[in-house]
Design a protein around this motif. Structure first.
Motif, short mmCIF file in Angstrom:
data_model
loop_
_atom_site.label_atom_id
_atom_site.label_comp_id
_atom_site.label_asym_id
_atom_site.label_seq_id
_atom_site.Cartn_x
_atom_site.Cartn_y
_atom_site.Cartn_z
N ASP A 152 0.52 -0.50 0.07
CA ASP A 152 0.22 0.09 0.27
C ASP A 152 1.19 0.85 -0.20
O ASP A 152 0.64 2.31 0.76
N PHE A 153 2.06 1.35 -1.47
CA PHE A 153 2.82 1.98 -1.08
C PHE A 153 2.09 3.79 -0.99
O PHE A 153 2.61 4.85 -0.24
N GLN A 154 0.88 4.01 -1.92
CA GLN A 154 0.42 4.68 -1.86
C GLN A 154 -0.42 5.92 -0.50
O GLN A 154 -0.21 6.87 0.19
N GLN A 155 -1.01 4.53 0.22
CA GLN A 155 -1.32 5.18 1.55
C GLN A 155 0.42 5.01 2.47
O GLN A 155 0.06 6.32 3.49
N LEU A 156 1.39 4.29 2.36
CA LEU A 156 2.27 4.58 3.45
C LEU A 156 2.71 5.93 3.12
O LEU A 156 3.41 7.17 4.23
N GLN A 157 3.07 7.13 1.79
CA GLN A 157 3.29 8.19 1.59
C GLN A 157 2.45 9.07 1.98
O GLN A 157 2.41 10.35 2.35
N LEU A 168 3.34 14.98 13.99
CA LEU A 168 2.82 13.83 15.28
C LEU A 168 4.59 13.23 15.24
O LEU A 168 5.13 13.89 14.07
N LYS A 169 4.92 12.96 16.36
CA LYS A 169 6.62 12.41 17.28
C LYS A 169 6.20 11.25 16.58
O LYS A 169 6.31 10.46 17.64
N VAL A 170 6.28 10.29 15.63
CA VAL A 170 6.03 8.94 14.92
C VAL A 170 6.90 8.88 14.02
O VAL A 170 6.46 9.49 12.96
N ASN A 171 8.02 8.51 13.86
CA ASN A 171 8.34 7.57 12.90
C ASN A 171 7.87 6.30 12.11
O ASN A 171 7.33 5.28 12.38
N VAL A 172 7.86 7.11 10.78
CA VAL A 172 6.83 6.36 9.69
C VAL A 172 7.74 5.48 9.41
O VAL A 172 8.66 5.72 8.43
N ILE A 173 7.66 4.01 9.29
CA ILE A 173 8.30 3.09 8.17
C ILE A 173 7.87 2.32 7.33
O ILE A 173 6.71 1.64 7.57
N GLY A 174 8.85 2.45 6.28
CA GLY A 174 8.54 1.73 5.18
C GLY A 174 8.94 -0.07 4.96
O GLY A 174 9.61 -0.41 5.10
N CYS A 175 7.91 -1.33 5.14
CA CYS A 175 8.94 -1.99 4.58
C CYS A 175 8.59 -3.25 3.76
O CYS A 175 7.27 -3.00 2.48
N PRO A 176 9.08 -4.07 3.18
CA PRO A 176 9.15 -4.67 1.94
C PRO A 176 7.98 -5.46 1.70
O PRO A 176 7.68 -6.09 2.54
#
Length: 282
Positions: A152-157, A168-176
Motif C-alpha cells: 500500500d505504497f500510496q497509503q504509506l506516503q 506528530l512525533k512518530v517515525n513511519v517505516i515502510g517495509c518490503p
C-alpha cells in the motif's frame, strides 16, 4: 498476552510501563493476519521495547459497503498467531464506538494531492478514512515507530504526509512487500479468492516484473498499452488501473527524468475482489 478493547485502559497501561527512554513500536492492521503482517511485527519487536498491534476494520475507509461487509474478521485466529509470534505483544482490538465515540465519520485532510491519484480516483473518501483512523491510533498509542507494508505504497506516503502536517512525533517505516510462493502480494483479501483465482493472480506480479524490464527502453505509453492488452486477454481479470508514477508526488509519469524515482502501480479485480500491487522501477 495483554488484550485491550478500550482505549482508556490501553492508554493507562502504556503510561504505566513507559519510561523516558523506552520505545513503542506499532503495527496497525485490519486483522485476518498473514505472514506479511507478522513480518512487520517481527521488525517492531527487534527495534522497540514494546510492540502494540491493532486489529480494527475501519468503516470510514470503505466506500463499498459490500467490501466492508465481506472483509474477513478472524480475531480468535489472529490472537493465536500473535501469541505464537510473541506473547508480549499488546493487542488493541477496539469497537467502532470506542474509536469514534459514536460518530464514525472521517476528518477532512489535505495530503498535497497525494490522495487524488490511483486509489483516490477509484475510492472516494478512502484516504480521509485512512488519515482519520491512523491519526487517532497514533494519538492513543503515542508510538515511537509505526510499521507499514509497501504494498500500500500510496497509503504509506499519505501517512507520512499526515504525520508531517500534524507534527506528530512518530517515525513511519515502510517495509518490503511479503509475497506468497507464487509471488502474489500477501493481502487479507486473498482469503476470499478461490484456489484457482489465487493461482492465476500470479499474473499480476509477472506483468509488473516485465514492466520493470521494459522501463529502461520503452515509453510509459507503450508499456501501459502492453499492460492493458495483457489483462484484456484474460477473462477472469479486470484491470482497474495501471500507472507509472513519481514515488514522491505519485503523479503519473509522461516523460522520464533520470533524477526521479518511479514506481509501477496496479489494481486488478478478480471476481469483484480487489488486489493491488506495486514495484520500484529504478
Amino acid at each position: 498476552m495483554h488484550i485491550f478493547y478500550g482505549k482508556a485502559s490501553l492508554m493507562d497501561y502504556l503510561k504505566s510501563i513507559k519510561t523516558i527512554h523506552s520505545t513503542i513500536g506499532f503495527v496497525p492492521t485490519m486483522g485476518a493476519l498473514h505472514q506479511g503482517h507478522l513480518a512487520l511485527m517481527q521488525k517492531s519487536l527487534l527495534e522497540n521495547d514494546t510492540t502494540v498491534v491493532s486489529i480494527f476494520v475501519n468503516p470510514t475507509q470503505f466506500n463499498n459497503p459490500e467490501d466492508l461487509a465481506k472483509y474477513p474478521r478472524t480475531l480468535d485466529e489472529d490472537v493465536k498467531k500473535l501469541t505464537n509470534l510473541n506473547p508480549n505483544i499488546i493487542l488493541y482490538a477496539p469497537t467502532v464506538e470506542d474509536i469514534y465515540d459514536g460518530k464514525p465519520v472521517s476528518e477532512s485532510f489535505d495530503f498535497d494531492g497525494l490522495e487524488n491519484q490511483m486509489e483516490g480516483k477509484f475510492r472516494p473518501g478512502h484516504f480521509n478514512g485512512v488519515g482519520t483512523i491512523v491519526k487517532r491510533l497514533f494519538e492513543i498509542i503515542e508510538c515511537t515507530n509505526a510499521y507499514f507494508g509497501e504494498k500500500d505504497f500510496q497509503q504509506l506516503q499519505i501517512v507520512k504526509k499526515m504525520v508531517a502536517k500534524n507534527h506528530l512525533k512518530v517515525n513511519v517505516i515502510g517495509c518490503p512487500i511479503y509475497r506468497e510462493s507464487n509471488d502474489v502480494a500477501m493481502s487479507s483479501r486473498n482469503e476470499r479468492l478461490s484456489a484457482r483465482e489465487r493461482d492465476e493472480a500470479a499474473i499480476i506480479y509477472k506483468v509488473l516484473t516485465a514492466v520493470k524490464e521494459q522501463f529502461a527502453t520503452k515509453s510509459t505509453a507503450v508499456i501501459s498499452e502492453w499492460v492493458q492488452k495483457s489483462f484484456g486477454n484474460n477473462p477472469h481479470f479486470t484491470l482497474e488501473y495501471f500507472t507509472i508514477a513519481d514515488e514522491a508526488t505519485l503523479l503519473s509519469c509522461t516523460r522520464k527524468n533520470k533524477n526521479k524515482k518511479y514506481r509501477a502501480f496496479i489494481a486488478v479485480l478478480v471476481n469483484n475482489i480487489r488486489l493491488i500491487d506495486t514495484i520500484s522501477l529504478n
